[in-house]
Design an enzyme around this catalytic site. Structure first.
Site, PDB file in Angstrom:
ATOM      1  N   ASP A 230       0.910  -1.133   0.000  1.00 41.84           N
ATOM      2  CA  ASP A 230       0.000   0.000   0.000  1.00 41.84           C
ATOM      3  C   ASP A 230       0.950   1.183   0.000  1.00 41.84           C
ATOM      4  O   ASP A 230       1.573   1.486   1.019  1.00 41.84           O
ATOM      5  CB  ASP A 230      -0.881   0.012   1.257  1.00 41.84           C
ATOM      6  CG  ASP A 230      -1.890   1.141   1.191  1.00 41.84           C
ATOM      7  OD1 ASP A 230      -1.511   2.249   0.784  1.00 41.84           O
ATOM      8  OD2 ASP A 230      -3.062   0.919   1.542  1.00 41.84           O
ATOM      9  N   HIS A 231       1.107   1.821  -1.165  1.00 40.08           N
ATOM     10  CA  HIS A 231       2.213   2.778  -1.257  1.00 40.08           C
ATOM     11  C   HIS A 231       2.024   3.977  -0.328  1.00 40.08           C
ATOM     12  O   HIS A 231       2.976   4.705  -0.063  1.00 40.08           O
ATOM     13  CB  HIS A 231       2.492   3.194  -2.706  1.00 40.08           C
ATOM     14  CG  HIS A 231       1.417   3.998  -3.331  1.00 40.08           C
ATOM     15  ND1 HIS A 231       0.362   3.423  -3.980  1.00 40.08           N
ATOM     16  CD2 HIS A 231       1.226   5.317  -3.398  1.00 40.08           C
ATOM     17  CE1 HIS A 231      -0.434   4.373  -4.418  1.00 40.08           C
ATOM     18  NE2 HIS A 231       0.057   5.545  -4.083  1.00 40.08           N
TER      19      HIS A 231
ATOM     20  N   HIS B 168      -5.916   2.705   0.943  1.00 43.31           N
ATOM     21  CA  HIS B 168      -5.172   3.852   1.481  1.00 43.31           C
ATOM     22  C   HIS B 168      -5.911   4.590   2.599  1.00 43.31           C
ATOM     23  O   HIS B 168      -5.332   4.904   3.638  1.00 43.31           O
ATOM     24  CB  HIS B 168      -4.858   4.852   0.361  1.00 43.31           C
ATOM     25  CG  HIS B 168      -4.297   4.225  -0.868  1.00 43.31           C
ATOM     26  ND1 HIS B 168      -3.308   3.279  -0.825  1.00 43.31           N
ATOM     27  CD2 HIS B 168      -4.596   4.380  -2.176  1.00 43.31           C
ATOM     28  CE1 HIS B 168      -3.012   2.900  -2.054  1.00 43.31           C
ATOM     29  NE2 HIS B 168      -3.783   3.551  -2.892  1.00 43.31           N
TER      30      HIS B 168
END
Ligand code: NAD
Length: 486
Positions: free
Chosen positions: A173-174, A236
């Site tokens: 999950d950047h 996110h």
């Protein structure tokens, strides 16, 4: 670090824009002692051609780099068909040979940077074709989306887990690579002035905004099957909620932090059926002007249905029914084609019991703690202080900390940190299966309602605005309003 990194989807956008530049920066900082990269993709390319394309991506992302030729000499390429065992047999030979040549101790990272429908197949083949039989570690890095709903996520997880242990799976999950998202925990748990106030006695509400100015671009086909709920909220936004709401972990180990995050997910108030449209608002952009450019409506974008029911915007009120948070709304909003690109968290503290400093009719500003995630990185604390001059009037002052050092380094969206974490074997900033599962079951109940009722009011927000007007009403009902994010 010593590792063979195998990138599936090495000719794709993610590899070029994020992975290669991030790997170069790790190389430049001396973090990659012994390493090699095998790029795997459908296209037929020679290793030299692949090395050139890696060089182009690094130079266009980072500018002139002295050690680029040395860096790309560690890159190899194989044209590959993801469902063909022969391809994997060739890949195994190549990997074994490179492992030997660079003395990589059998450490292998498999990075799946390609369309999600292939994730399961690749994981199964890696095992059946024996690429995972190594004497070092084996780790699987997997991009979003992790499934389309809970059922498909369970299925995908089953396939992956037949080849890798949970602790070997690094679900990206950047947002968890972003400096200020990682900072949430430190701000909370390292400051005596925040942690005692971090609960429903002192906080009135929390607002999380992640707005984009871009539209759907060329990703219409994917986005039509996803929408803002799946593309942004399920992962996110929910991760940020968990980090803001979790109890202090007993230490900073991966397991302890994950288990506190999972407890937040377990306490989420379920919103279903008729409640969905009371707690959540969906939107789809119409045409409009964004940064002085006239842009088309979502339904006019390429590969998008002219009558699309897909939401490009979602806002909602999330309640966490536990002792710490009972009664505190977490408002979230995220969407495309909004007026500004910004990710920010605003923590609004409760009003003081009595205001001694009425300036005419005006109330005191509440204290706010603003965490700027992107594009600026930093924190701002809004306080009230005496206005300079004779009277005892209060005015708002802001204490700001800007993470300029980090910003100037222009970290490629955290991928560098996440890649290094993975090589180190630190899975703290990756998503655990339990988090994925709880989050999908929360989101599935919302999509069930939205998919079964056509939004005949779409498009309902103009490009270049902060979303449909119902989004303001969501807060007004509770006596709040959105704090500006610009
Ligand atoms: P892309 O379409 O640009 O690249 C896909 C890659 O997969 C190419 O290298 C292609 O050759 C390869 N490929 C496709 N079909 C293949 C097959 N049958 N056999 C072998 N190789 C095949 O995609 P992308 O934008 O790089 O995204 C990759 C993944 O990363 C997706 O899961 C996406 O959701 C995720 N992601 C991308 C971004 C981004 O910024 N691009 C951001 C976050 C997540």
């Amino acid at each position: 670090m010593t590792s063979l990194i195998m990138i599936f989807g090495a000719t794709g956008d993610l590899a070029k824009r994020k992975l290669f530049p991030s790997l170069y920066r790790l190389f430049e900082k001396g973090k990659l002692n012994k390493f090699a990269v095998v790029g795997v993709a459908r296209r037929s390319l020679s290793t030299e051609e692949f090395q050139h394309s890696v060089k182009d991506s690094v130079l266009s992302a980072l500018g002139k780099k002295d050690r680029i030729d040395e860096f790309i000499s560690h890159f190899y390429y194989q044209s590959h068909d993801v469902s063909d065992s022969n391809s994997y047999a060739m890949l195994k030979n190549l990997a074994d040979e490179i492992d030997e040549r660079y003395q990589l101790e059998g450490n292998r990272i498999f990075y799946l940077a390609m369309a999600p429908e292939f994730f399961g197949t690749i994981a199964l083949h890696l095992k059946s074709d024996k690429l995972t039989e190594v004497k070092g570690y084996k780790r699987l890095v997997i991009e979003k989306p992790f499934g389309h709903d809970l059922a498909s996520a369970i299925e995908l997880n089953k396939q992956i887990r037949s080849a890798f242990l949970e602790k070997e799976v690094y679900r990206i999950d950047h947002y968890l690579g972003k400096e200020m998202v990682r900072n949430i925990e430190v701000i909370r748990f390292a400051n005596a002035i925040f942690e005692p106030l971090w609960n429903n006695r002192y906080i009135s509400n929390i607002q999380i905004t992640s707005s984009e100015v871009l539209g759907v671009e060329e990703r219409g086909r994917y986005y039509e099957t996803s929408g803002a709920l799946r593309d942004m909220l399920q992962n996110h936004m929910m991760q940020m909620v968990a980090l803001l709401a979790m109890e202090p972990p007993i230490n900073l180990s991966t397991d302890e932090i994950r288990s506190e995050k999972v407890r937040v997910f377990r306490a989420l108030r379920t919103v279903e059926g008729e409640q969905v449209n009371e707690y959540f608002v969906r939107g789809q952009y119409g045409e409009g002007t964004v940064e002085d450019v006239q842009v088309p409506a979502y339904r006019e974008e390429t590969m998008v249905d002219k009558e699309s029911n897909t939401e490009t915007f979602v806002a909602g009120k999330i309640m966490i029914d536990n002792f710490r948070w009972a009664g505190v709304p977490f408002y979230i909003r995220t969407g495309k084609r909004m007026s500004t690109k910004s990710t920010k968290i605003v923590i609004q503290f409760k009003d003081i019991p009595m205001n001694l400093y009425y300036q005419t009719e005006k109330m005191l500003n509440p204290n706010l703690l603003v965490i700027h995630i992107q594009p600026e990185e930093g924190i701002t604390l809004h306080l009230n202080a005496k206005k300079a001059g004779g009277h005892l009037d209060a005015q708002e002052v802001k204490l700001s900390f800007a993470n300029t050092g980090i910003h100037a380094m222009n970290t490629p969206e955290g991928y560098e940190k996440l890649l290094l974490d993975c090589m180190r074997g630190d899975a703290t900033n990756f998503t655990h299966w339990d988090e994925v599962a709880y989050s999908w079951s929360f989101v599935d109940k919302i999509s069930a309602v939205w998919e079964s009722t056509k939004a005949d009011y779409f498009p309902n927000y103009q490009s270049g605005t902060m979303g449909p007007k119902e989004v303001d009403e969501l807060l007004e009902k509770d006596g709040y309003f959105w704090w500006p994010v610009t």
